[in-house]
Enzyme design. Structure first.
Site, PDB file in Angstrom:
ATOM      1  N   GLY A  13       3.812   2.968  -3.962  1.00  0.00           N
ATOM      2  CA  GLY A  13       5.140   2.182  -3.989  1.00  0.00           C
ATOM      3  C   GLY A  13       6.106   1.661  -2.939  1.00  0.00           C
ATOM      4  N   CYS A  14       6.003   1.971  -2.202  1.00  0.00           N
ATOM      5  CA  CYS A  14       6.140   0.058  -1.312  1.00  0.00           C
ATOM      6  C   CYS A  14       4.778  -0.575  -1.127  1.00  0.00           C
ATOM      7  CB  CYS A  14       6.116   1.354   0.517  1.00  0.00           C
ATOM      8  SG  CYS A  14       7.347   2.590   0.620  1.00  0.00           S
ATOM      9  N   GLN A  15       5.179  -1.682  -0.909  1.00  0.00           N
ATOM     10  CA  GLN A  15       4.629  -2.953  -0.897  1.00  0.00           C
ATOM     11  C   GLN A  15       3.899  -2.945   0.923  1.00  0.00           C
ATOM     12  OE1 GLN A  15       6.230  -7.156  -1.122  1.00  0.00           O
ATOM     13  NE2 GLN A  15       4.340  -7.675  -1.790  1.00  0.00           N
ATOM     14  N   SER A  16       5.374  -2.334   1.934  1.00  0.00           N
ATOM     15  CA  SER A  16       3.416  -2.141   2.986  1.00  0.00           C
ATOM     16  C   SER A  16       3.394  -1.075   3.345  1.00  0.00           C
ATOM     17  CB  SER A  16       5.017  -2.113   3.914  1.00  0.00           C
ATOM     18  OG  SER A  16       6.407  -1.964   3.858  1.00  0.00           O
TER      19      SER A  16
ATOM     20  N   GLY B 248      10.692   0.193  -2.704  1.00  0.00           N
ATOM     21  CA  GLY B 248       9.306   1.164  -1.480  1.00  0.00           C
ATOM     22  C   GLY B 248      10.802   1.934  -1.249  1.00  0.00           C
TER      23      GLY B 248
END
Length: 145
Positions: free
Chosen positions: A55-58, A125
Site C-alpha cells: 500500500g506504500c508507493q515507496s 502509505g
C-alpha cells in the site's frame, strides 16, 4: 516500557511541539528527512517480502519484535520523507504493549497538519504502515490469549 519512556500521548504531544517550531512546510519536510536519516541501521536480511508494507508507493519494511507486553518495531524505507514518517510512527508506537498500540490513535498526524501536506500516495502509505503495525499488535494479543 521503562519509566523514562514517555507515554504514547506524550510522544504525540512532543511531536506536535517540535513541529510547531517550524514556520513553513519546507522546514518541516527537512526535519522529517533528518529524522529518517537517524533511524537505526536496518539489516538487508530483514528486507523480505513477509515484512514489506503493501500500500506504500515507496518500499517500506516493518519488523515486529517482542510480545504483547512490549512490542518494538524496526522499519526502513527507500524514500527519505517516508523514513521520516517511520521515525514518527516508531516514536509513538514502538516500546508499547499491544493493547496500548491498538488503543492509540495517531492524533499527531492531524495536530502537525501532516494530513494536509502529504501527497495522496504518501498518505495511503502512512495508513498502510499504521494498519500493518496495529495488525502485528492484534496478532501478539491473540497469541498471548
Amino acid at each position: 516500557m521503562n519509566d523514562t519512556t514517555p507515554s504514547a500521548a506524550q510522544a504525540q504531544q512532543d511531536i506536535a511541539d517540535e513541529f510547531a517550531f517550524f514556520s513553513d512546510w519546507s522546514e518541516r519536510y527537512q526535519y522529517l528527512i533528518d529524522l529518517g536519516r537517524k533511524l537505526p541501521d536496518f539489516p538487508d536480511a530483514l528486507k523480505r517480502e513477509e515484512f514489506k508494507v503493501h500500500g506504500c508507493q515507496s518500499q517500506v519494511w516493518l519488523v515486529p519484535e517482542g510480545d504483547a507486553r512490549c512490542m518494538r518495531f524496526r522499519a526502513i524505507s527507500d524514500s527519505a520523507i517516508v523514513s521520516g514518517l517511520i521515525a514518527l510512527v516508531l516514536r509513538v508506537y514502538s516500546g508499547r504493549g499491544a493493547q496500548e498500540i491498538l488503543d492509540t490513535e495517531p492524533t499527531y498526524i492531524e495536530a502537525i497538519g501532516l494530513a494536509k501536506h502529504l501527497s495522496p500516495t504518501r498518505s495511503n502509505g502512512l495508513v498502510a504502515m499504521l494498519k500493518t503495525l496495529k495488525g502485528y499488535a492484534a496478532e501478539a494479543l491473540a497469541d498471548a490469549a
